[in-house]
Design a protein around this motif. Structure first.
Motif, PDB file in Angstrom:
ATOM      1  N   GLU A 154     -13.015 -14.061   3.524  1.00 12.23           N
ATOM      2  CA  GLU A 154     -13.703 -14.345   4.798  1.00 12.23           C
ATOM      3  C   GLU A 154     -15.226 -14.230   4.691  1.00 12.23           C
ATOM      4  N   HIS A 172     -10.697 -18.514   8.354  1.00  9.48           N
ATOM      5  CA  HIS A 172      -9.801 -18.699   9.503  1.00  9.48           C
ATOM      6  C   HIS A 172      -9.939 -20.069  10.150  1.00  9.48           C
ATOM      7  N   GLN A 217     -13.514  -8.316   2.152  1.00 10.97           N
ATOM      8  CA  GLN A 217     -13.769  -8.660   3.553  1.00 10.97           C
ATOM      9  C   GLN A 217     -14.853  -7.761   4.149  1.00 10.97           C
ATOM     10  N   TYR A 250       0.823  -1.208   0.000  1.00  8.79           N
ATOM     11  CA  TYR A 250       0.000   0.000   0.000  1.00  8.79           C
ATOM     12  C   TYR A 250       0.861   1.265   0.000  1.00  8.79           C
ATOM     13  N   ALA A 253      -2.251 -16.305   9.544  1.00  6.12           N
ATOM     14  CA  ALA A 253      -2.526 -15.462  10.707  1.00  6.12           C
ATOM     15  C   ALA A 253      -3.021 -14.093  10.269  1.00  6.12           C
ATOM     16  N   ASN A 254      -3.592 -13.346  11.197  1.00  5.92           N
ATOM     17  CA  ASN A 254      -3.965 -11.956  10.931  1.00  5.92           C
ATOM     18  C   ASN A 254      -2.751 -11.223  10.375  1.00  5.92           C
ATOM     19  N   ALA A 255      -3.024 -10.389   9.375  1.00  4.07           N
ATOM     20  CA  ALA A 255      -1.983  -9.536   8.766  1.00  4.07           C
ATOM     21  C   ALA A 255      -0.920 -10.307   7.998  1.00  4.07           C
ATOM     22  N   SER A 256      -1.194 -11.578   7.661  1.00  8.70           N
ATOM     23  CA  SER A 256      -0.198 -12.343   6.893  1.00  8.70           C
ATOM     24  C   SER A 256      -0.269 -12.021   5.399  1.00  8.70           C
ATOM     25  N   GLY A 257      -1.274 -11.239   4.989  1.00  6.59           N
ATOM     26  CA  GLY A 257      -1.311 -10.801   3.593  1.00  6.59           C
ATOM     27  C   GLY A 257      -2.371 -11.471   2.733  1.00  6.59           C
ATOM     28  N   LYS A 258      -3.287 -12.202   3.346  1.00  6.39           N
ATOM     29  CA  LYS A 258      -4.309 -12.929   2.562  1.00  6.39           C
ATOM     30  C   LYS A 258      -5.184 -11.967   1.769  1.00  6.39           C
ATOM     31  N   SER A 259      -5.748 -10.962   2.461  1.00  2.00           N
ATOM     32  CA  SER A 259      -6.638 -10.012   1.771  1.00  2.00           C
ATOM     33  C   SER A 259      -5.878  -9.246   0.701  1.00  2.00           C
ATOM     34  N   THR A 260      -4.644  -8.911   1.008  1.00  2.00           N
ATOM     35  CA  THR A 260      -3.838  -8.163   0.040  1.00  2.00           C
ATOM     36  C   THR A 260      -3.627  -9.013  -1.211  1.00  2.00           C
ATOM     37  N   ILE A 314       3.889  -5.857   1.112  1.00  2.00           N
ATOM     38  CA  ILE A 314       3.204  -6.644   2.148  1.00  2.00           C
ATOM     39  C   ILE A 314       3.199  -8.109   1.694  1.00  2.00           C
TER      40      ILE A 314
HETATM   41  N1  LIG Z   1      -5.425  -0.191   2.925  1.00  2.00           N
HETATM   42  C1  LIG Z   1      -4.311  -0.461   3.583  1.00  2.00           C
HETATM   43  N2  LIG Z   1      -3.366   0.506   3.757  1.00  2.00           N
HETATM   44  C2  LIG Z   1      -2.212   0.240   4.426  1.00  2.00           C
HETATM   45  N3  LIG Z   1      -1.882  -0.954   4.947  1.00  2.00           N
HETATM   46  C3  LIG Z   1      -2.789  -1.947   4.812  1.00  2.00           C
HETATM   47  C4  LIG Z   1      -4.029  -1.763   4.127  1.00  2.00           C
HETATM   48  N4  LIG Z   1      -4.712  -2.933   4.138  1.00  2.00           N
HETATM   49  C5  LIG Z   1      -3.928  -3.797   4.809  1.00  2.00           C
HETATM   50  N5  LIG Z   1      -2.785  -3.227   5.206  1.00  2.00           N
HETATM   51  C6  LIG Z   1      -1.687  -3.863   5.955  1.00  2.00           C
HETATM   52  O1  LIG Z   1      -1.241  -4.994   5.226  1.00  2.00           O
HETATM   53  C7  LIG Z   1      -0.907  -6.055   6.106  1.00  2.00           C
HETATM   54  C8  LIG Z   1      -1.618  -7.319   5.611  1.00  2.00           C
HETATM   55  O2  LIG Z   1      -3.025  -7.096   5.741  1.00  2.00           O
HETATM   56  P1  LIG Z   1      -4.076  -8.089   5.096  1.00  2.00           P
HETATM   57  O3  LIG Z   1      -5.402  -7.444   5.271  1.00  2.00           O
HETATM   58  O4  LIG Z   1      -3.638  -8.457   3.735  1.00  2.00           O
HETATM   59  O5  LIG Z   1      -3.898  -9.348   6.052  1.00  2.00           O
HETATM   60  P2  LIG Z   1      -4.845 -10.607   6.264  1.00  2.00           P
HETATM   61  O6  LIG Z   1      -3.935 -11.805   6.240  1.00  2.00           O
HETATM   62  O7  LIG Z   1      -5.984 -10.600   5.316  1.00  2.00           O
HETATM   63  O8  LIG Z   1      -5.324 -10.347   7.754  1.00  2.00           O
HETATM   64  P3  LIG Z   1      -6.697 -10.692   8.561  1.00  2.00           P
HETATM   65  O9  LIG Z   1      -6.679 -12.171   8.812  1.00  2.00           O
HETATM   66  O10 LIG Z   1      -6.513  -9.904   9.826  1.00  2.00           O
HETATM   67  O11 LIG Z   1      -7.858 -10.245   7.731  1.00  2.00           O
HETATM   68  C9  LIG Z   1      -1.275  -5.610   7.501  1.00  2.00           C
HETATM   69  O12 LIG Z   1      -0.117  -5.235   8.177  1.00  2.00           O
HETATM   70  C10 LIG Z   1      -2.191  -4.419   7.282  1.00  2.00           C
HETATM   71  O13 LIG Z   1      -2.042  -3.481   8.318  1.00  2.00           O
END
Ligand SMILES: Nc1ncnc2c1ncn2[C@@H]1O[C@H](COP(=O)(O)OP(=O)(O)OP(=O)(O)O)[C@@H](O)[C@H]1O
Length: 281
Positions: A175, A207, A94, A23, A47-54, A28
Motif C-alpha cells: 500500500e 486498494h 504498510q 501469526y 478486501a481488508n484482512a484478506s491476507g495481502k500484507s501477510t 492466515i
Molecule cells: N502481527 C499480527 N499478529 C496477529 N494477527 C495479525 C497480525 N498481522 C495481521 N494479522 C491478522 O491477519 C489477518 C490478515 O491481515 P493482513 O494484514 O495480511 O490483511 P490485508 O489483506 O493486508 O488487510 P488490509 O487491506 O486491511 O491491510 C487479519 O485478520 C489480521 O488481524
C-alpha cells in the motif's frame, strides 16, 4: 549505426509453493502457489484482512512459513544469506517506522546499505542514486526535513524513495500510495512502471481497483487468505470476482484509453431519485 537497445535480462524468480503463513497456530494465508513474473508489475488486491500484507511479509522473508516455502531462483529463501536477500528483495511494509529524529536524506540513504560493506563503503554514486530516488518521488525539496515532521503523503513518498534507492531486483510495496493525492498516486505508479521497463520486478498492494487494473501486468485477487483469481487485469477483474472478493456489487466499464476495466462500486442501498426519495423501481 548504434545497436538496438537490448531487452533487460529477466531478474530472479520469486515463488511461493503451498505457502501457509500466520501469526499464531491458525494460518492466515492458506497454501498459496504464486510465481511472481520477473520483469513484470504484479498487483495484489483484496478486501481488508484478506491476507495481502501477510503474503507480502512471507515473500520478503519477514515471516516464516508455517507450511510450504518461498524460493528465489529455486533456492529456499530461508536458507539464503541475509545480505543477498536484502540486495535482491526490497520491501516497503504498510507502516514502516523511522528512527527518531532522522532526516529525509539520511533515511533514503539507508536504502543503499545492502550495497555497502567493509570493502565497499559509501561512494558518490550512492548520492546520485539517493538524489534520483528523491526526485522520482517528488521529495527532493524535503531532503533536510525531519521525517517525523512531514505530512502523511510526504512521508509515504520518502519511504518509497528509500525503497527505490535500494535498487533491488525485486521490489515489494505494501500500500505505498494509500496516503497520496491522486496526482502523486499516478506519479508513483508511473515511476514503478518505469522500474519494470528497466527489468525490475515489482509487487504492489493497492486498494484502488481501477488503478490496479490500469497498471498491473498480472493481477492477483485474494479473499480469505487464498488467491481467488489471477492473470491479466482485463480477464481477471470481473463483476463476479469483485463481488466474491469484496462483497460488493460493481459495474465494470472499459477505459477508452487503455481498454482496462474501470470499477464502479454500486451502493448497497436502493438508488434514490433527485429529491432524495427512495426509488420504487
Ligand atoms: N502481527 C499480527 N499478529 C496477529 N494477527 C495479525 C497480525 N498481522 C495481521 N494479522 C491478522 O491477519 C489477518 C490478515 O491481515 P493482513 O494484514 O495480511 O490483511 P490485508 O489483506 O493486508 O488487510 P488490509 O487491506 O486491511 O491491510 C487479519 O485478520 C489480521 O488481524
Amino acid at each position: 549505426m548504434s545497436p538496438e537497445p537490448s531487452a533487460p535480462t529477466p531478474g530472479p524468480v520469486l515463488e511461493a509453493h503451498g505457502l501457509s503463513l500466520g501469526y499464531g497456530r491458525a494460518p492466515i494465508v492458506h497454501e498459496v502457489d504464486l510465481r511472481v513474473r520477473p520483469g513484470a508489475l504484479t498487483v495484489l488486491v483484496g478486501a481488508n484482512a484478506s491476507g495481502k500484507s501477510t503474503l507480502v511479509r512471507g515473500l520478503a522473508r519477514l515471516l516464516n512459513p508455517q507450511a510450504g516455502s518461498v524460493t528465489l531462483d529455486g533456492e529456499n529463501l530461508s536458507r539464503l544469506p541475509s545480505r543477498e536477500v536484502a540486495r535482491t528483495i526490497g520491501v516497503l511494509p504498510q507502516t514502516p517506522v523511522a528512527p527518531d529524529g532522522i532526516r529525509v536524506g539520511d533515511l533514503v540513504a539507508h536504502g543503499r546499505y545492502p550495497h555497502q560493506s567493509f570493502f565497499r563503503g559509501h561512494r558518490s554514486d550512492d548520492d546520485e542514486v539517493v538524489a534520483a530516488a528523491l526526485e522520482a518521488t517528488d521529495a527532493g525539496s524535503l531532503v533536510d526535513r525531519r521525517v517525523d515532521e512531514l505530512s502523511g503523503g510526504q512521508r509515504q513518498r520518502v519511504w518509497i524513495a528509500m525503497a527505490l534507492a535500494q535498487q533491488p531486483e525485486i521490489l515489494l510495496l505494501d500500500e505505498p500510495t494509500s496516503a497520496l493525492d491522486v496526482a502523486h498516486q499516478v506519479e508513483v505508479l508511473e515511476v514503478l512502471r518505469g522500474e519494470v521497463s528497466r527489468g525490475r520486478t515489482v509487487v504492489l498492494v493497492i486498494h484502488d481497483l481501477t488503478l490496479a487494473a490500469r497498471y498491473a501486468d498480472d493481477l492477483v485477487v485474494m479473499a480469505g487468505g487464498r488467491i481467488v483469481a489471477r492473470g491479466e487485469p482485463v480477464t481477471t477483474l470481473t463483476e463476479e470476482v469483485v463481488e466474491h472478493a469484496f462483497g460488493v456489487r460493481a459495474r465494470l466499464l472499459e477505459d477508452p484509453d487503455t481498454g482496462r476495466p474501470v470499477v464502479l462500486p454500486r451502493s448497497s442501498r436502493q438508488p434514490t431519485d433527485a429529491r432524495g426519495a427512495q426509488s420504487r423501481t
